[in-house]
Design a protein around this motif. Structure first.
Motif, PDB file in Angstrom:
ATOM      1  N   LEU A   9       0.910  -0.739   0.056  1.00 48.52           N
ATOM      2  CA  LEU A   9      -0.260  -0.177  -0.026  1.00 48.52           C
ATOM      3  C   LEU A   9       0.963   1.238   0.042  1.00 48.52           C
ATOM      4  O   LEU A   9       1.584   1.326   0.564  1.00 48.52           O
ATOM      5  CB  LEU A   9      -0.968  -0.105   1.015  1.00 48.52           C
ATOM      6  N   PHE A  10       0.590   2.020  -1.690  1.00 45.29           N
ATOM      7  CA  PHE A  10       1.557   3.468  -1.189  1.00 45.29           C
ATOM      8  C   PHE A  10       0.557   4.242  -1.330  1.00 45.29           C
ATOM      9  O   PHE A  10      -0.425   4.497  -1.733  1.00 45.29           O
ATOM     10  CB  PHE A  10       2.432   2.607  -2.704  1.00 45.29           C
ATOM     11  N   GLY A  11       1.979   5.747  -0.786  1.00 43.07           N
ATOM     12  CA  GLY A  11       0.686   6.358  -1.048  1.00 43.07           C
ATOM     13  C   GLY A  11       1.976   7.289  -0.092  1.00 43.07           C
ATOM     14  O   GLY A  11       2.888   6.688   1.128  1.00 43.07           O
ATOM     15  N   PRO A  12       2.394   8.733   0.259  1.00 41.88           N
ATOM     16  CA  PRO A  12       2.696   9.400   0.822  1.00 41.88           C
ATOM     17  C   PRO A  12       1.996  10.026   2.225  1.00 41.88           C
ATOM     18  O   PRO A  12       0.439   9.396   2.405  1.00 41.88           O
ATOM     19  CB  PRO A  12       1.822  11.466  -0.094  1.00 41.88           C
ATOM     20  N   PRO A  13       3.031  10.500   2.853  1.00 41.36           N
ATOM     21  CA  PRO A  13       1.965   9.747   4.832  1.00 41.36           C
ATOM     22  C   PRO A  13       0.524  11.403   4.740  1.00 41.36           C
ATOM     23  O   PRO A  13       0.541  11.869   3.571  1.00 41.36           O
ATOM     24  CB  PRO A  13       3.317  11.874   5.307  1.00 41.36           C
ATOM     25  N   GLY A  14      -0.253  10.228   5.132  1.00 37.77           N
ATOM     26  CA  GLY A  14      -1.449  11.146   5.164  1.00 37.77           C
ATOM     27  C   GLY A  14      -2.578  10.503   3.930  1.00 37.77           C
ATOM     28  O   GLY A  14      -3.241  11.260   3.639  1.00 37.77           O
ATOM     29  N   ALA A  15      -1.943   9.461   3.687  1.00 35.02           N
ATOM     30  CA  ALA A  15      -2.062   9.550   2.944  1.00 35.02           C
ATOM     31  C   ALA A  15      -3.607   8.173   2.653  1.00 35.02           C
ATOM     32  O   ALA A  15      -4.832   8.347   2.351  1.00 35.02           O
ATOM     33  CB  ALA A  15      -1.691   8.958   1.449  1.00 35.02           C
ATOM     34  N   GLY A  16      -3.707   7.611   4.155  1.00 35.65           N
ATOM     35  CA  GLY A  16      -5.023   6.342   5.050  1.00 35.65           C
ATOM     36  C   GLY A  16      -3.924   5.319   4.730  1.00 35.65           C
ATOM     37  O   GLY A  16      -5.004   5.028   4.469  1.00 35.65           O
ATOM     38  N   LYS A  17      -3.179   5.502   4.336  1.00 35.80           N
ATOM     39  CA  LYS A  17      -2.908   3.923   3.808  1.00 35.80           C
ATOM     40  C   LYS A  17      -2.701   3.138   5.433  1.00 35.80           C
ATOM     41  O   LYS A  17      -3.958   2.308   5.633  1.00 35.80           O
ATOM     42  CB  LYS A  17      -1.125   3.730   3.958  1.00 35.80           C
ATOM     43  N   GLY A  18      -2.459   3.326   6.302  1.00 34.85           N
ATOM     44  CA  GLY A  18      -2.872   3.213   7.579  1.00 34.85           C
ATOM     45  C   GLY A  18      -4.683   2.367   7.978  1.00 34.85           C
ATOM     46  O   GLY A  18      -4.785   0.861   8.468  1.00 34.85           O
ATOM     47  N   THR A  19      -5.843   3.777   8.042  1.00 32.37           N
ATOM     48  CA  THR A  19      -6.774   3.349   7.851  1.00 32.37           C
ATOM     49  C   THR A  19      -6.845   2.654   6.748  1.00 32.37           C
ATOM     50  O   THR A  19      -7.703   1.643   7.745  1.00 32.37           O
ATOM     51  CB  THR A  19      -7.434   4.444   7.485  1.00 32.37           C
ATOM     52  N   GLN A  20      -7.221   2.564   6.013  1.00 31.09           N
ATOM     53  CA  GLN A  20      -8.003   1.509   5.129  1.00 31.09           C
ATOM     54  C   GLN A  20      -7.150  -0.137   4.979  1.00 31.09           C
ATOM     55  O   GLN A  20      -7.625  -0.731   4.443  1.00 31.09           O
ATOM     56  CB  GLN A  20      -7.079   1.287   3.489  1.00 31.09           C
ATOM     57  N   ALA A  21      -5.748   0.182   5.185  1.00 33.01           N
ATOM     58  CA  ALA A  21      -5.303  -1.179   5.657  1.00 33.01           C
ATOM     59  C   ALA A  21      -5.679  -2.367   6.986  1.00 33.01           C
ATOM     60  O   ALA A  21      -5.877  -3.175   7.214  1.00 33.01           O
ATOM     61  CB  ALA A  21      -4.303  -1.023   6.362  1.00 33.01           C
ATOM     62  N   GLU A  22      -6.155  -1.071   8.073  1.00 33.04           N
ATOM     63  CA  GLU A  22      -6.959  -2.006   9.078  1.00 33.04           C
ATOM     64  C   GLU A  22      -8.133  -2.294   8.631  1.00 33.04           C
ATOM     65  O   GLU A  22      -8.808  -3.288   8.932  1.00 33.04           O
ATOM     66  CB  GLU A  22      -7.439  -0.935   9.945  1.00 33.04           C
ATOM     67  N   LEU A  23      -9.188  -1.991   7.413  1.00 33.02           N
ATOM     68  CA  LEU A  23     -10.518  -2.264   6.778  1.00 33.02           C
ATOM     69  C   LEU A  23      -9.912  -3.573   5.406  1.00 33.02           C
ATOM     70  O   LEU A  23     -10.494  -4.442   6.008  1.00 33.02           O
ATOM     71  CB  LEU A  23     -10.715  -0.789   6.320  1.00 33.02           C
TER      72      LEU A  23
END
Ligand code: ADP
Length: 192
Positions: free
Chosen positions: A6-20
């Motif tokens: 899961l790629f993208g700049p800081p704050g892109a929402g990677k952590g939030t989306q990864a949890e889901l």
């Protein structure tokens, strides 16, 4: 085994989306940022070495981060799949990652990038700062350093996966649910 970067700049929402995603697809989730913070909190040798770089909004050295990933991969070879969040962040890490996986007879299935403009990054991190308790979210100069670091060292990693036809991009500017739906569409195509 579905191994997703899961790629993208800081704050892109990677952590939030990864949890889901983790819940929906019964995958594991490795956030190298969380792993480093854990090491710092526990006062490990790795944590001590990584602390200053993380606090400055710079990258932690490739060998430290790769050692975290290598240990994690070695311990989870039987998983249904793994979401790698915040890794790889340099082309060197991406190359080393391929070796770490190949060593276990595994490979990276795909990289999905969350695309968001700079202004949205700053707005989201400023909001997150109120609840995250993360030192690197609080100071605007450090946030800017992280964005600059992303542009200078990390953005280019997308090319590495493009060359392998493993790179996908989705619009990361919508609501959490909208972005999640776009991600699921891509993943469902990958697992078909
Ligand atoms: P964000 O992506 O929102 O900035 P992370 O928790 O993913 O948050 O990363 C926070 C910090 O952890 C980075 O600024 C960097 O210092 C360090 N870090 C995380 N992953 C890596 C990595 N793969 N390589 C080098 N440093 C990393």
């Amino acid at each position: 085994m579905l191994n997703l970067v899961l790629f993208g700049p800081p704050g892109a929402g990677k952590g939030t989306q990864a949890e889901l995603l983790q819940k929906k697809y019964q995958m594991l989730h490795l956030s190298t940022g969380d792993a480093i913070r854990q090491n710092i909190a526990n006062g490990t040798q790795l944590g001590l070495l990584a602390k200053k770089q993380m606090e400055d909004g710079a990258l932690v050295s490739d060998n430290l981060v790769c050692s975290i990933v290598a240990d994690y991969v070695a311990q989870n070879t039987q998983a249904n799949g793994v979401i790698f969040d915040g890794f790889p962040r340099t082309t060197e890490q991406a190359k080393e990652f391929d070796k770490i996986m190949a060593d276990k007879g595994l490979s990276i299935t795909a990289m999905i990038a969350l695309d968001i403009p700079d202004q949205t990054i700053v707005t989201r991190i400023t909001e997150r700062a109120k609840i995250s308790g993360r030192a690197d979210d609080q100071n605007p100069q450090i946030v800017q350093n992280r964005i600059d670091t992303y542009k200078q060292q990390t953005a280019v990693v997308a090319n590495y996966y493009q060359e392998q036809n493993k790179s996908f991009q989705i619009d990361g500017t919508g609501s959490i649910e909208q972005v999640f739906n776009l991600l699921c569409l891509e993943i469902d195509k990958l697992i078909k």
